[in-house]
Design an enzyme around this catalytic site. Structure first.
Site, short mmCIF file in Angstrom:
data_model
loop_
_atom_site.label_atom_id
_atom_site.label_comp_id
_atom_site.label_asym_id
_atom_site.label_seq_id
_atom_site.Cartn_x
_atom_site.Cartn_y
_atom_site.Cartn_z
N TYR A 177 0.86 -1.19 0.00
CA TYR A 177 0.00 0.00 0.00
C TYR A 177 0.90 1.24 0.00
CZ TYR A 177 -3.43 3.18 2.32
OH TYR A 177 -4.26 4.22 2.68
N ASP A 194 -1.10 -7.52 5.95
CA ASP A 194 -2.25 -6.64 5.74
C ASP A 194 -3.37 -7.47 5.13
OD1 ASP A 194 -4.13 -4.78 4.74
OD2 ASP A 194 -2.60 -3.26 4.48
#
Length: 381
Positions: free
Chosen positions: A103, A175
């Site tokens: 990300y 994540d």
């Protein structure tokens, strides 16, 4: 899941846990406040508003049960959740391995903050699998995974990477925002810590910011302490909205999955689309990993438009009516965003021709979404 973290008998029959908007907690005696202070990092201990209140603890307990972990620490945003394990467990001179498909805000925080603190950082090919062992050093203390990547959707061989890390005494942080625990259980596959942006699918209505860090018991206190060092505190109002979203998460996520897969499958047939990147499609290079490790998918995927003209791609994006142009995803509304993976890679290269557009399939009627895309995609021709 609809009943996790709830106990109406303790709240005069109230279906939802009442909010606790408070900073100060009043104690009856010096010995009581001293005992609370000593236990302030223990799970469920009320001490001061910043450390948590009964509504926050109930929500954290629900997430822990859902993820299959011992405890959860709620923090103010998804990005805060990404960074917290690094602050808790890394020190100057340690080495951190990070997926190259991470990300992008997390990548920036790692490069601008964690690395500046004296931590050595190496980005790795997300498809490296157990070949990651070649990147380990004597000072490698953590591997940070994101599967799939939030823009290009590479899936990682989580069990293989976690096994290598464990053999070297390193922690693994994964994540899990894209699939949530409904469709993916990283702790069961070998990860030590799971992070996610509850802002996305758990809240589900695009009206609150929240991050979650879930772990086994051995790591819980260190994460709690680090959250305190950083002054992290979550709003009871945001937690209330997240707890509300949790009650319908499974139903909503199944619909996101179904709608997204219908659209992705149809988009693969269009001449204006060079490639669709969706892990649940057989055409995805990591589809076998998805079938092995996941039980479903979310509504987030990408398409590569068959054009090098940003003008045409912009016309397509701006002509959409039901897909809003904006950051984030996971809410009830469909979203669109263009992206350029090439500028955020160091261990791998993004050389694919065409323009990448990320789509989030919301909860609107799938026929309406398809019609919207069908009309706008003509601008690419």
């Amino acid at each position: 899941m609809s009943h996790l973290g709830r106990d109406p008998a303790r709240h005069q029959g109230a279906v939802n846990i009442p909010l606790h908007r408070t900073s100060t907690i009043i104690f009856d005696s010096v010995s009581e406040i001293d005992a609370a202070k000593k236990a302030r990092f223990d799970k469920g201990q009320v001490f001061y508003g910043r450390f948590g209140t009964p509504d926050v603890f109930a929500f954290e307990a629900a997430i822990s049960e859902l993820e299959g972990g011992y405890g959860t620490v709620a923090v103010p945003s998804g990005l805060a959740a990404c960074v917290l394990p690094m602050v808790a467990f890394l020190k100057p001179g340690d080495h951190l391995l990070v997926t190259d498909a991470v990300y992008e805000p997390a990548r920036t925080s790692i490069s601008a903050f964690i690395a500046r603190s004296g931590v050595e950082v190496t980005f790795y090919d997300p498809r490296i699998g157990d070949g990651i062992e070649a990147l380990f050093r004597p000072n490698t203390k953590m591997v940070y995974l994101e599967t799939p990547g939030s823009l290009t959707f590479e899936l990682q061989d989580l069990p293989a990477i976690c096994a290598v890390a464990r053999a070297h005494g390193a922690l693994t942080v994964c994540d899990n925002t894209w699939a949530t625990a409904i469709f993916h259980r990283p702790l069961a596959l070998g990860a030590d810590i799971v992070v996610q942006a509850a802002t996305k699918y758990i809240v589900g209505h695009s009206d609150a910011m929240l991050g979650l860090v879930t772990c086994e018991e051995a790591h819980y206190r260190a994460l709690r302490e680090a959250a305190n060092w950083l002054g992290y505190r979550v709003s009871p109002d945001d937690v209330f909205l997240a707890a509300r979203g949790l009650r319908t998460l499974a139903v909503r996520l199944r619909q996101h999955f179904e709608t997204g897969l219908v659209l992705a499958t149809w988009l693969e047939t269009l001449p204006q689309v060079r490639r669709v990147i969706h892990p649940a499609l057989p055409s995805h290079p990591d589809h076998a990993i998805w079938k092995r490790d996941f039980t479903g998918a979310s509504g987030l995927f990408a398409v590569i438009l068959d054009t090098d003209s940003m003008e045409k791609a912009t016309a397509f994006i701006e002509d959409l009516e039901l897909f809003g142009l904006g950051f984030s995803w996971g809410g009830f509304e469909s979203l669109v965003l263009h992206g350029d993976p090439a500028h955020a890679r160091t261990a791998t290269e993004w050389t694919e021709e065409g323009i990448l557009v990320r789509l989030h399939a919301g909860l609107e009627n799938v026929g309406d979404l398809r019609a919207d895309l069908a009309r706008a995609i003509l601008r690419v021709a």
